[in-house]
Design an enzyme around this catalytic site. Structure first.
Site, PDB file in Angstrom:
ATOM      1  N   HIS A 177       0.827  -1.209   0.000  1.00  0.00           N
ATOM      2  CA  HIS A 177       0.000   0.000   0.000  1.00  0.00           C
ATOM      3  C   HIS A 177       0.863   1.263   0.000  1.00  0.00           C
ATOM      4  O   HIS A 177       2.085   1.213   0.229  1.00  0.00           O
ATOM      5  CB  HIS A 177      -0.950   0.001   1.198  1.00  0.00           C
ATOM      6  CG  HIS A 177      -0.265   0.026   2.544  1.00  0.00           C
ATOM      7  ND1 HIS A 177       0.279   1.161   3.097  1.00  0.00           N
ATOM      8  CD2 HIS A 177      -0.060  -0.976   3.460  1.00  0.00           C
ATOM      9  CE1 HIS A 177       0.789   0.894   4.278  1.00  0.00           C
ATOM     10  NE2 HIS A 177       0.611  -0.405   4.526  1.00  0.00           N
ATOM     11  N   CYS A 193       3.123  -4.986   6.664  1.00  0.00           N
ATOM     12  CA  CYS A 193       2.728  -4.554   5.318  1.00  0.00           C
ATOM     13  C   CYS A 193       3.917  -3.955   4.574  1.00  0.00           C
ATOM     14  O   CYS A 193       4.898  -3.508   5.181  1.00  0.00           O
ATOM     15  CB  CYS A 193       1.599  -3.529   5.402  1.00  0.00           C
ATOM     16  SG  CYS A 193       0.002  -4.243   5.863  1.00  0.00           S
TER      17      CYS A 193
END
Length: 217
Positions: A177, A193
């Site tokens: 992301h 992440c």
């Protein structure tokens, strides 16, 4: 005037030689003595002293990087990349903080990424199962337990930690992301992440689709 007859003419008075003054034998004072004249000495012409020049302080050899500046080594670039992975595959080198989008002809587009901090590293092979623009963020219960004060849910937008785009990886809690903290790219700071600059994740988002293979090393 002549003497009268039968008288002697007065004898002239003999003058005693005058004595020299008591100081006659003393040397003459220096200011009365004649000094030998000296030929003038030729002097070299004097150079004019230049005005002081104020020079700026020398630049330091190592400039401190501002907090919000990304290391140029993590900006996107095309590189040679020998791999047995098919073009279109995403390979993430977590040790060196790079994401590679494999291309034909032994090339790859390389992006800098932020990865999981110590204790949150992981590796494996997955697929992109969902894509989202300006995604909302729902922190897992485990994360909210570790970091009290996190919202239960946060709508997408510039202040959202997931940034401009997100690629969801299978059934895991991990995503590739964007980030509203681009200076963290190149560091191990996340909860697992893979972070990218917003402009970089938008570029990657446009190049790959659902079903793309993702290999995390």
């Amino acid at each position: 005037m002549y003497p009268a007859p039968g008288t002697r003419a007065p004898q002239p008075r003999q003058m005693r030689p005058s004595r020299p003054p008591a100081y006659a034998n003393y040397p003459r004072p220096l200011y009365l003595q004649e000094r030998p004249r000296q030929a003038p000495v030729a002097r070299a012409p004097q150079r004019a002293t230049p005005a002081a020049v104020v020079r700026p302080a020398p630049a330091t050899a190592v400039r401190a990087k501002p907090r919000h500046e990304i290391d140029p080594a993590f900006l996107p670039t095309m590189v040679d990349y020998a791999s047995d992975k098919a073009p279109g595959t995403i390979v993430i080198d977590t040790d060196n903080r790079y994401l590679y989008l494999v291309m034909a002809g032994g090339k790859a587009k390389r992006y800098g990424v932020g990865v999981g901090r110590p204790g949150f590293e992981w590796a494996g092979t997955h697929q992109v199962t969902r894509k989202a623009e300006w995604p909302g963020w729902t922190p897992p219960a485990e994360m909210r337990a570790r970091q009290p004060g996190l919202p239960v849910h946060m709508e997408g937008g510039p202040d959202n930690p997931l940034g401009a785009r997100a690629l969801y990886l299978g059934s895991t809690l991990y995503r590739i992301h964007g980030s509203n903290q681009p200076w963290t790219i190149g560091h191990a700071v996340s909860s697992g992440c893979i972070r990218m600059r917003n402009e970089d994740v938008i570029d990657l988002y446009e190049r790959v689709g659902v079903g793309t293979k993702v290999v995390v090393l």
